[in-house]
Motif scaffolding. Structure first.
Motif, mmCIF file in Angstrom:
data_model
loop_
_atom_site.group_PDB
_atom_site.id
_atom_site.type_symbol
_atom_site.label_atom_id
_atom_site.label_comp_id
_atom_site.label_asym_id
_atom_site.label_seq_id
_atom_site.Cartn_x
_atom_site.Cartn_y
_atom_site.Cartn_z
ATOM 1 N N ARG A 66 0.836 -1.204 0.000
ATOM 2 C CA ARG A 66 0.000 0.000 0.000
ATOM 3 C C ARG A 66 0.873 1.259 0.000
ATOM 4 N NH1 ARG A 66 -4.239 1.110 -2.322
ATOM 5 N NH2 ARG A 66 -5.203 -0.757 -1.557
ATOM 6 N N ALA A 67 1.969 1.240 0.756
ATOM 7 C CA ALA A 67 2.875 2.394 0.785
ATOM 8 C C ALA A 67 3.442 2.647 -0.610
ATOM 9 C CB ALA A 67 3.998 2.162 1.790
ATOM 10 N N PHE A 68 3.831 1.578 -1.310
ATOM 11 C CA PHE A 68 4.312 1.716 -2.684
ATOM 12 C C PHE A 68 3.211 2.247 -3.592
ATOM 13 C CE2 PHE A 68 3.987 -0.474 -6.804
ATOM 14 C CZ PHE A 68 5.017 0.170 -7.481
ATOM 15 N N TYR A 69 2.071 1.588 -3.575
ATOM 16 C CA TYR A 69 0.981 1.898 -4.499
ATOM 17 C C TYR A 69 0.474 3.330 -4.334
ATOM 18 C CZ TYR A 69 -3.188 1.053 -7.324
ATOM 19 O OH TYR A 69 -4.161 1.113 -8.289
ATOM 20 N N ASP A 70 0.449 3.813 -3.096
ATOM 21 C CA ASP A 70 -0.053 5.157 -2.811
ATOM 22 C C ASP A 70 1.030 6.229 -2.806
ATOM 23 O OD1 ASP A 70 -2.634 4.126 -2.543
ATOM 24 O OD2 ASP A 70 -2.477 3.912 -0.372
ATOM 25 N N SER A 71 2.274 5.856 -3.086
ATOM 26 C CA SER A 71 3.380 6.811 -2.988
ATOM 27 C C SER A 71 3.319 7.873 -4.083
ATOM 28 C CB SER A 71 4.728 6.083 -3.061
ATOM 29 O OG SER A 71 4.971 5.591 -4.372
ATOM 30 N N ALA A 72 3.853 9.036 -3.746
ATOM 31 C CA ALA A 72 3.938 10.133 -4.717
ATOM 32 C C ALA A 72 4.845 9.753 -5.879
ATOM 33 C CB ALA A 72 4.457 11.394 -4.015
ATOM 34 N N GLU A 73 5.881 8.949 -5.614
ATOM 35 C CA GLU A 73 6.807 8.553 -6.675
ATOM 36 C C GLU A 73 6.121 7.653 -7.708
ATOM 37 O OE1 GLU A 73 9.215 8.559 -2.769
ATOM 38 O OE2 GLU A 73 7.263 7.810 -3.411
ATOM 39 N N TYR A 74 5.231 6.797 -7.232
ATOM 40 C CA TYR A 74 4.590 5.831 -8.128
ATOM 41 C C TYR A 74 3.351 6.389 -8.833
ATOM 42 C CZ TYR A 74 2.404 1.623 -9.927
ATOM 43 O OH TYR A 74 1.811 0.702 -10.754
ATOM 44 N N LYS A 75 2.680 7.349 -8.234
ATOM 45 C CA LYS A 75 1.399 7.828 -8.773
ATOM 46 C C LYS A 75 1.436 8.160 -10.265
ATOM 47 C CE LYS A 75 -2.324 11.081 -8.313
ATOM 48 N NZ LYS A 75 -2.859 12.271 -7.725
ATOM 49 N N PRO A 76 2.403 8.940 -10.762
ATOM 50 C CA PRO A 76 2.380 9.239 -12.202
ATOM 51 C C PRO A 76 2.584 7.996 -13.068
ATOM 52 C CG PRO A 76 4.336 10.171 -11.176
ATOM 53 C CD PRO A 76 3.474 9.651 -10.069
#
Length: 98
Positions: A66-76
């Motif tokens: 969840r931390a990965f999926y919701d991260s600012a780095e991953y969002k785009p």
């Protein structure tokens, strides 16, 4: 407890998905994610999906996923992937070794 995301995907733009995988790898590693299986010719055992690509990624826990999926780095990159592929994904907990 470890968590696994199982993804089956049909890219609408395979070159874009290759770029996605290349750029998401370091972000995935930052959150403890590890690709443990990737197959461009998966065998469909049941159902009617016809994915062109199947991937399994291991995380330390559902919270780590969840931390990965919701991260600012991953969002785009998540939005980029959704624009260039059709997919199904499910996150499940692993089984403790006996």
């Amino acid at each position: 407890m470890a968590a696994y995301i199982s993804i089956d995907m049909t890219p609408t733009d395979p070159e874009a998905i290759a770029r996605y995988e290349q750029n998401v790898g370091p972000i995935l590693a930052q959150y403890g994610g590890q690709v443990i299986a990737r197959d461009e010719t998966p065998i469909l055992a049941e159902g009617d999906r016809k994915p062109a690509l199947a991937v399994i990624i291991r995380f330390h826990s559902k919270d780590a996923f969840r931390a990965f999926y919701d991260s600012a780095e991953y969002k785009p990159w998540r939005e980029f992937r959704m624009a260039h592929a059709q997919e199904n994904a499910i996150v499940i907990e692993g089984v403790d070794a006996a």
